[in-house]
Write a protein that holds these residues in place. Structure first.
Motif, mmCIF file in Angstrom:
data_model
loop_
_atom_site.group_PDB
_atom_site.id
_atom_site.type_symbol
_atom_site.label_atom_id
_atom_site.label_comp_id
_atom_site.label_asym_id
_atom_site.label_seq_id
_atom_site.Cartn_x
_atom_site.Cartn_y
_atom_site.Cartn_z
ATOM 1 N N ILE A 80 0.884 -1.161 0.000
ATOM 2 C CA ILE A 80 0.000 0.000 0.000
ATOM 3 C C ILE A 80 0.923 1.214 0.000
ATOM 4 N N ASP A 81 0.754 2.106 -0.977
ATOM 5 C CA ASP A 81 1.671 3.237 -1.071
ATOM 6 C C ASP A 81 1.382 4.288 0.008
ATOM 7 N N SER A 82 2.189 5.331 0.033
ATOM 8 C CA SER A 82 2.127 6.328 1.107
ATOM 9 C C SER A 82 0.811 7.099 1.155
ATOM 10 N N ILE A 83 0.049 7.094 0.062
ATOM 11 C CA ILE A 83 -1.243 7.787 0.087
ATOM 12 C C ILE A 83 -2.424 6.808 0.046
ATOM 13 N N GLY A 84 -2.143 5.541 0.359
ATOM 14 C CA GLY A 84 -3.202 4.557 0.535
ATOM 15 C C GLY A 84 -3.682 3.868 -0.719
ATOM 16 N N ARG A 85 -2.902 3.963 -1.796
ATOM 17 C CA ARG A 85 -3.306 3.294 -3.035
ATOM 18 C C ARG A 85 -2.689 1.906 -3.112
ATOM 19 N N ILE A 86 -3.375 1.058 -3.872
ATOM 20 C CA ILE A 86 -2.934 -0.315 -4.045
ATOM 21 C C ILE A 86 -3.042 -0.694 -5.521
ATOM 22 N N LEU A 87 -2.115 -1.497 -5.977
ATOM 23 C CA LEU A 87 -2.131 -2.022 -7.347
ATOM 24 C C LEU A 87 -2.319 -3.525 -7.256
#
Length: 131
Positions: A80-87
């Motif tokens: 989960i990236d630093s702004i809460g996104r997921i791939l």
């Protein structure tokens, strides 16, 4: 514990934001896998470890092995990236038919990710059974 229902959009890079209410409990890395009814199940790594131990106790025969094969072969560890996104990996996005609009639901110890249309149809079915 995860509860609630949230509608989100998949961006042009096939990422989406997780609800802020879920991020702290999920942590920085999660396990995502195929779920029932063509959704994806997203687990905190601690929960996934517990599930793995439970599945290991079931043995390697019968229908339990088929469930383990289905679930574990489709599992991926994702950040989960630093702004809460997921791939989500492409093969899992295809399995759940995740396109533009998705619904993210909290289901006790996991988060489910649904195609928005599939969720609406499934929710109507549930409402007719339980309401």
């Amino acid at each position: 514990m995860f509860i609630g229902e949230y509608t989100h959009t998949v961006d042009e890079n096939n990422r989406f934001s997780l609800p802020a209410k879920f991020r702290k409990e999920l942590g920085k890395r999660v396990v995502v896998t195929r779920g029932k009814d063509r959704c994806l199940s997203l687990y905190p790594t601690k929960t996934w470890s517990r599930i793995s131990e439970e599945v290991g106790k079931l043995g390697h025969v019968g229908s339990d092995e088929r469930y383990a094969r289905f679930t574990f072969s489709g599992a991926s560890l994702v950040e989960i990236d630093s702004i809460g996104r997921i791939l989500i990996p492409e093969f899992l996005r295809e399995f759940a038919d995740l396109k533009n609009s998705i619904v993210i639901t909290g289901v006790h110890d996991r988060v489910e990710i649904w195609n928005a249309g599939s969720w609406q149809a499934y929710r109507k079915k549930l409402e007719s059974e339980y309401a």
